[in-house]
Design an enzyme around this catalytic site. Structure first.
Site, PDB file in Angstrom:
ATOM      1  N   ALA A   4       3.617  -1.360   4.181  1.00 13.31           N
ATOM      2  CA  ALA A   4       2.726  -2.323   4.847  1.00 13.31           C
ATOM      3  C   ALA A   4       2.939  -3.760   4.385  1.00 13.31           C
ATOM      4  O   ALA A   4       2.000  -4.538   4.366  1.00 13.31           O
ATOM      5  CB  ALA A   4       1.263  -1.918   4.677  1.00 13.31           C
ATOM      6  N   GLY A   5       4.178  -4.115   4.048  1.00  7.40           N
ATOM      7  CA  GLY A   5       4.433  -5.478   3.595  1.00  7.40           C
ATOM      8  C   GLY A   5       4.084  -6.523   4.645  1.00  7.40           C
ATOM      9  O   GLY A   5       3.376  -7.502   4.366  1.00  7.40           O
ATOM     10  N   GLY A   6       4.559  -6.344   5.874  1.00  2.21           N
ATOM     11  CA  GLY A   6       4.248  -7.300   6.932  1.00  2.21           C
ATOM     12  C   GLY A   6       2.773  -7.336   7.257  1.00  2.21           C
ATOM     13  O   GLY A   6       2.201  -8.415   7.487  1.00  2.21           O
ATOM     14  N   SER A   7       2.127  -6.177   7.267  1.00  5.62           N
ATOM     15  CA  SER A   7       0.693  -6.122   7.535  1.00  5.62           C
ATOM     16  C   SER A   7      -0.099  -6.825   6.440  1.00  5.62           C
ATOM     17  O   SER A   7      -1.080  -7.519   6.700  1.00  5.62           O
ATOM     18  CB  SER A   7       0.238  -4.667   7.654  1.00  5.62           C
ATOM     19  N   SER A   8       0.327  -6.642   5.191  1.00  7.89           N
ATOM     20  CA  SER A   8      -0.366  -7.276   4.082  1.00  7.89           C
ATOM     21  C   SER A   8      -0.187  -8.792   4.110  1.00  7.89           C
ATOM     22  O   SER A   8      -1.117  -9.547   3.804  1.00  7.89           O
ATOM     23  CB  SER A   8       0.132  -6.708   2.755  1.00  7.89           C
ATOM     24  N   ASP A  51      -2.412  -1.309  10.264  1.00 10.74           N
ATOM     25  CA  ASP A  51      -2.585  -1.323   8.807  1.00 10.74           C
ATOM     26  C   ASP A  51      -3.305  -2.568   8.299  1.00 10.74           C
ATOM     27  O   ASP A  51      -3.715  -2.625   7.132  1.00 10.74           O
ATOM     28  CB  ASP A  51      -1.222  -1.240   8.108  1.00 10.74           C
ATOM     29  N   LYS A  54       0.847  -1.198   0.000  1.00  7.94           N
ATOM     30  CA  LYS A  54       0.000   0.000   0.000  1.00  7.94           C
ATOM     31  C   LYS A  54       0.877   1.241   0.000  1.00  7.94           C
ATOM     32  O   LYS A  54       2.039   1.227   0.421  1.00  7.94           O
ATOM     33  CB  LYS A  54      -0.948   0.014   1.195  1.00  7.94           C
ATOM     34  N   VAL A 109      11.126  -4.716   3.185  1.00  7.06           N
ATOM     35  CA  VAL A 109      10.811  -4.799   4.609  1.00  7.06           C
ATOM     36  C   VAL A 109      11.048  -3.440   5.265  1.00  7.06           C
ATOM     37  O   VAL A 109      11.991  -2.723   4.914  1.00  7.06           O
ATOM     38  CB  VAL A 109      11.679  -5.885   5.273  1.00  7.06           C
ATOM     39  N   ALA A 122       9.500  -0.536   5.083  1.00 11.08           N
ATOM     40  CA  ALA A 122       9.625   0.456   4.009  1.00 11.08           C
ATOM     41  C   ALA A 122       8.492   1.462   3.966  1.00 11.08           C
ATOM     42  O   ALA A 122       8.466   2.323   3.099  1.00 11.08           O
ATOM     43  CB  ALA A 122       9.712  -0.271   2.660  1.00 11.08           C
ATOM     44  N   GLY A 123       7.507   1.362   4.862  1.00 18.14           N
ATOM     45  CA  GLY A 123       6.342   2.227   4.789  1.00 18.14           C
ATOM     46  C   GLY A 123       5.321   1.776   3.770  1.00 18.14           C
ATOM     47  O   GLY A 123       4.443   2.537   3.369  1.00 18.14           O
TER      48      GLY A 123
END
Length: 294
Positions: A101-105, A137, A11, A96, A98-99
């Protein structure tokens, strides 16, 4: 039982405003958020052994219960009384921390995968509520598309799809702590707050130029000052014809929105040849909302 293979979409924040502080230490936010086609691949398979096991393609990324994806699976098991186990294979492409939302996604994709894998028939609202317990997120990453996000990010109002455009994302080789950025934010009178209501109206009108002209992120007042490389990346995108260039979330990733393919590709090539960005990706908005990820 079949395995579930899903894409977890990154995102960007088309706007990010802090409108207050809360007694629980979080901040009240108003944001316009947008999913993009840059994605991780998440595969969840049933196992005979109980519990959650996982692996990733990144050696430095934890593959235990400190990983949001594993925590999401464990939460569904506990909440729904699932005794069988699962194995999560996580193929990372979103940078990772990075702002984006990779982990949240990834965690959102696991929530949806568990719902499908075990035939739980949980509504999206329940998945979003569960996701909120793990990260602010995650509710948006469950819903996806374009949305106004309020509260800590969990109060979501869907917006019409962003008109087709090219989105260039570039991440410098630095690490930014979201917690530290919010702690350093001082809401002084000279901070430029985005006009979120006007941007929402532009989004409802499907006015790409209007949306871009109203982008703003108050967290740039902290991160961009600390890391001048963010300003340099923004300048390259603007010089190459971006309608807007802005930091996503607490950073350090920067995105630029283009309405011309050739300009977007030229900007990508300039950044890829330089030394300011360690990750460069040209992508598009992702506007499909569904509980079954493709």
């Amino acid at each position: 039982m079949r395995r579930i293979n899903l894409r977890a979409m990154a995102k960007i924040n088309l706007s990010l405003d802090v409108v207050g502080t809360r007694s629980d230490g979080y901040h009240d936010l108003r944001m316009v958020m947008q999913s993009v086609r840059l994605s991780d691949q998440v595969t969840v398979s049933p196992t005979r052994a109980p519990g959650v096991r996982m692996k990733t393609n990144l050696r430095y990324l934890p593959a235990d219960q400190t990983n949001l994806a594993a925590r999401a699976a464990a939460l569904v098991m506990e909440e729904c009384g699932i005794r069988d186990g699962v194995f999560i294979n996580l193929e990372k492409h979103i940078p990772v921390a990075a702002g984006l939302a990779g982990g949240s996604s990834d965690a959102a994709a696991v929530l949806v995968a568990m719902n499908l894998l075990f035939g739980l028939r949980l509504p999206q609202e329940k998945l979003r509520e569960m996701g909120k317990r793990l990260g602010a997120d995650i509710p948006f990453c469950v819903m996806r598309g374009t949305a106004l996000a309020e509260g800590i990010g969990e109060i979501l109002t869907p917006l019409p799809a962003l008109p087709d455009c090219r989105i260039l994302i570039a991440k410098p080789d630095i690490h930014v702590s979201t917690k530290a950025v919010f702690e350093a934010l001082h809401m002084t009178a000279d901070i430029r707050h985005p006009d979120t209501d006007a941007q929402v109206q532009a989004a409802q009108n499907r006015d790409l130029a209007g949306v871009c002209s109203l982008c703003g992120n108050v967290l740039e007042s902290v991160t961009e000052v600390r890391y001048p490389v963010i300003s340099r990346i923004k300048l390259v995108m603007l010089q190459q014809g971006a309608l807007v260039s802005m930091m996503s979330g607490s950073g350090p990733s920067v995105f630029g929105i283009f309405d011309d393919d050739r300009k977007a590709e030229a900007a990508r090539d300039v950044l890829a040849r330089g030394t300011d960005a360690s990750f460069v990706c040209l992508t598009r908005p992702y506007n499909r909302r569904t509980e079954i990820y493709d």
